[in-house]
Design a protein around this motif. Structure first.
Motif, PDB file in Angstrom:
ATOM      1  N   TYR A 177      -5.060   9.699   5.439  1.00 29.15           N
ATOM      2  CA  TYR A 177      -3.755  10.276   5.768  1.00 29.15           C
ATOM      3  C   TYR A 177      -3.340   9.952   7.201  1.00 29.15           C
ATOM      4  N   VAL A 178      -4.288   9.948   8.124  1.00 30.62           N
ATOM      5  CA  VAL A 178      -3.980   9.600   9.511  1.00 30.62           C
ATOM      6  C   VAL A 178      -3.425   8.175   9.579  1.00 30.62           C
ATOM      7  N   VAL A 179      -4.093   7.249   8.914  1.00 36.39           N
ATOM      8  CA  VAL A 179      -3.642   5.850   8.909  1.00 36.39           C
ATOM      9  C   VAL A 179      -2.256   5.745   8.275  1.00 36.39           C
ATOM     10  N   ALA A 180      -2.074   6.377   7.120  1.00 35.33           N
ATOM     11  CA  ALA A 180      -0.784   6.305   6.419  1.00 35.33           C
ATOM     12  C   ALA A 180       0.341   6.920   7.251  1.00 35.33           C
TER      13      ALA A 180
ATOM     14  N   ASP B  91      11.177  12.041 -11.267  1.00 38.45           N
ATOM     15  CA  ASP B  91      11.183  10.856 -10.410  1.00 38.45           C
ATOM     16  C   ASP B  91      10.429  11.102  -9.105  1.00 38.45           C
ATOM     17  N   ARG B  92      10.113   9.997  -8.442  1.00 38.59           N
ATOM     18  CA  ARG B  92       9.496  10.042  -7.119  1.00 38.59           C
ATOM     19  C   ARG B  92      10.082   8.944  -6.251  1.00 38.59           C
ATOM     20  N   ILE B  93      10.151   9.216  -4.962  1.00 41.47           N
ATOM     21  CA  ILE B  93      10.477   8.185  -3.991  1.00 41.47           C
ATOM     22  C   ILE B  93       9.174   7.852  -3.279  1.00 41.47           C
ATOM     23  N   LEU B  94       8.809   6.576  -3.329  1.00 46.93           N
ATOM     24  CA  LEU B  94       7.570   6.109  -2.704  1.00 46.93           C
ATOM     25  C   LEU B  94       7.889   5.364  -1.417  1.00 46.93           C
ATOM     26  N   THR B  95       7.079   5.594  -0.405  1.00 54.12           N
ATOM     27  CA  THR B  95       7.119   4.776   0.802  1.00 54.12           C
ATOM     28  C   THR B  95       5.958   3.806   0.675  1.00 54.12           C
ATOM     29  N   VAL B  96       6.294   2.515   0.655  1.00 50.44           N
ATOM     30  CA  VAL B  96       5.300   1.472   0.438  1.00 50.44           C
ATOM     31  C   VAL B  96       5.338   0.517   1.626  1.00 50.44           C
ATOM     32  N   PHE B  97       4.177   0.253   2.199  1.00 47.94           N
ATOM     33  CA  PHE B  97       4.068  -0.733   3.272  1.00 47.94           C
ATOM     34  C   PHE B  97       3.691  -2.053   2.620  1.00 47.94           C
ATOM     35  N   THR B  98       4.643  -2.980   2.583  1.00 46.10           N
ATOM     36  CA  THR B  98       4.428  -4.246   1.894  1.00 46.10           C
ATOM     37  C   THR B  98       4.098  -5.370   2.862  1.00 46.10           C
ATOM     38  N   ARG B  99       3.391  -6.336   2.335  1.00 45.50           N
ATOM     39  CA  ARG B  99       3.056  -7.523   3.121  1.00 45.50           C
ATOM     40  C   ARG B  99       4.316  -8.346   3.433  1.00 45.50           C
ATOM     41  N   GLN B 100       5.207  -8.474   2.452  1.00 50.23           N
ATOM     42  CA  GLN B 100       6.350  -9.365   2.575  1.00 50.23           C
ATOM     43  C   GLN B 100       7.568  -8.730   3.251  1.00 50.23           C
TER      44      GLN B 100
ATOM     45  N   ILE C 172       0.861  -1.168   0.000  1.00 51.16           N
ATOM     46  CA  ILE C 172       0.000   0.000   0.000  1.00 51.16           C
ATOM     47  C   ILE C 172       0.905   1.227   0.000  1.00 51.16           C
ATOM     48  N   ILE C 173       0.651   2.152  -0.912  1.00 50.45           N
ATOM     49  CA  ILE C 173       1.476   3.349  -1.019  1.00 50.45           C
ATOM     50  C   ILE C 173       1.065   4.335   0.066  1.00 50.45           C
ATOM     51  N   LEU C 174       2.023   4.663   0.936  1.00 47.90           N
ATOM     52  CA  LEU C 174       1.762   5.534   2.074  1.00 47.90           C
ATOM     53  C   LEU C 174       2.173   6.975   1.830  1.00 47.90           C
ATOM     54  N   LYS C 175       3.229   7.147   1.049  1.00 49.44           N
ATOM     55  CA  LYS C 175       3.817   8.474   0.920  1.00 49.44           C
ATOM     56  C   LYS C 175       4.575   8.552  -0.387  1.00 49.44           C
ATOM     57  N   ARG C 176       4.652   9.756  -0.970  1.00 50.26           N
ATOM     58  CA  ARG C 176       5.461   9.950  -2.172  1.00 50.26           C
ATOM     59  C   ARG C 176       6.110  11.322  -2.119  1.00 50.26           C
ATOM     60  N   VAL C 177       7.360  11.359  -2.552  1.00 43.16           N
ATOM     61  CA  VAL C 177       8.142  12.589  -2.543  1.00 43.16           C
ATOM     62  C   VAL C 177       8.743  12.772  -3.926  1.00 43.16           C
ATOM     63  N   SER C 178       8.540  13.938  -4.508  1.00 38.15           N
ATOM     64  CA  SER C 178       9.098  14.225  -5.823  1.00 38.15           C
ATOM     65  C   SER C 178      10.598  14.456  -5.708  1.00 38.15           C
ATOM     66  N   VAL C 179      11.334  13.900  -6.678  1.00 36.31           N
ATOM     67  CA  VAL C 179      12.786  14.019  -6.716  1.00 36.31           C
ATOM     68  C   VAL C 179      13.183  14.375  -8.145  1.00 36.31           C
ATOM     69  N   GLY C 180      13.997  15.395  -8.291  1.00 36.72           N
ATOM     70  CA  GLY C 180      14.424  15.788  -9.624  1.00 36.72           C
ATOM     71  C   GLY C 180      13.242  16.251 -10.462  1.00 36.72           C
TER      72      GLY C 180
ATOM     73  N   ASP D 132       3.626   5.020   8.715  1.00 39.33           N
ATOM     74  CA  ASP D 132       4.934   5.511   8.288  1.00 39.33           C
ATOM     75  C   ASP D 132       5.806   5.901   9.480  1.00 39.33           C
ATOM     76  N   ARG D 133       5.227   6.561  10.465  1.00 38.59           N
ATOM     77  CA  ARG D 133       6.012   7.037  11.597  1.00 38.59           C
ATOM     78  C   ARG D 133       6.337   5.960  12.638  1.00 38.59           C
ATOM     79  N   LEU D 134       5.417   5.021  12.855  1.00 42.10           N
ATOM     80  CA  LEU D 134       5.602   4.068  13.947  1.00 42.10           C
ATOM     81  C   LEU D 134       6.338   2.789  13.563  1.00 42.10           C
ATOM     82  N   LEU D 135       6.313   2.419  12.292  1.00 45.73           N
ATOM     83  CA  LEU D 135       6.949   1.167  11.889  1.00 45.73           C
ATOM     84  C   LEU D 135       8.357   1.413  11.372  1.00 45.73           C
ATOM     85  N   ALA D 136       9.267   0.545  11.756  1.00 44.77           N
ATOM     86  CA  ALA D 136      10.646   0.624  11.266  1.00 44.77           C
ATOM     87  C   ALA D 136      10.711   0.077   9.845  1.00 44.77           C
ATOM     88  N   ASP D 137      11.667   0.553   9.093  1.00 47.91           N
ATOM     89  CA  ASP D 137      11.860   0.062   7.728  1.00 47.91           C
ATOM     90  C   ASP D 137      12.269  -1.409   7.732  1.00 47.91           C
ATOM     91  N   GLY D 138      11.718  -2.152   6.795  1.00 43.66           N
ATOM     92  CA  GLY D 138      12.158  -3.517   6.560  1.00 43.66           C
ATOM     93  C   GLY D 138      11.711  -4.560   7.560  1.00 43.66           C
TER      94      GLY D 138
END
Length: 162
Positions: free
Chosen positions: A94-97, A21-30, A10-18, A101-107
């Motif tokens: 947005y509250v859920v996303a 391009d975009r950097i997406l923060t995705v919360f994945t099942r795996q 699920i796509i939580l966040k996106r930041v434009s780069v250049g 994003d803030r409470l879960l560690a990457d990976g």
């Protein structure tokens, strides 16, 4: 190690780069929460950009990069279009996303939390009663904090009685 891997997320966040391009923060099942680079998606002719909208439930094929993994393929599984049409639904989304994003560690995998996030977005997308959004998001917050160990079942039971 494989050069590409597949994920559902699920796509939580996106930041434009250049410029394109975009950097997406995705919360994945795996793989839990990951950040991936989407090259060229801000170009007008990009066929992948509609799939990379916030809150979309997607299937990804990701390639390993030197500093940041990138998206080679993306397919929308659910777009939650009704959730994006009304301001109060978007606000709750947005509250859920933001919480995830803030409470879960990457990976770090969180299968139960992924199922809860998917469930709350489905509820925001289909339920017609506005008051039920606030209650559902509140229940999600409590369940998330309990799952992550910030509060226990007994702590919340005592707090709600007072």
């Amino acid at each position: 190690m494989f050069r590409t891997y597949k994920a559902e997320g699920i796509i939580l966040k996106r930041v434009s780069v250049g410029e394109a391009d975009r950097i997406l923060t995705v919360f994945t099942r795996q793989f839990g929460k990951i950040r991936v680079l989407a090259k060229g998606v801000r170009k007008i002719a990009s066929r992948r950009s509609p799939h990379m909208e916030l809150f979309n439930h997607v299937r990804l094929v990701i390639y390993r990069g030197k500093t940041l993994d990138g998206i080679s393929e993306i397919e929308s599984l659910e777009t939650f279009s009704a959730c994006k049409e009304q301001l109060h639904r978007v606000a709750h989304g947005y509250v859920v996303a933001e919480l995830v994003d803030r409470l879960l560690a990457d990976g770090q995998e969180h299968y139960d939390i992924f199922a809860r996030v998917l469930s709350i977005f489905r509820k925001l997308n289909t339920d017609a009663i506005i008051d039920s959004y606030s209650a559902a998001v509140h229940d999600f917050k409590i369940a998330l904090l309990q799952e992550l160990g910030y509060i226990s079942d007994t702590q919340y039971a005592h707090a709600s009685v007072d």
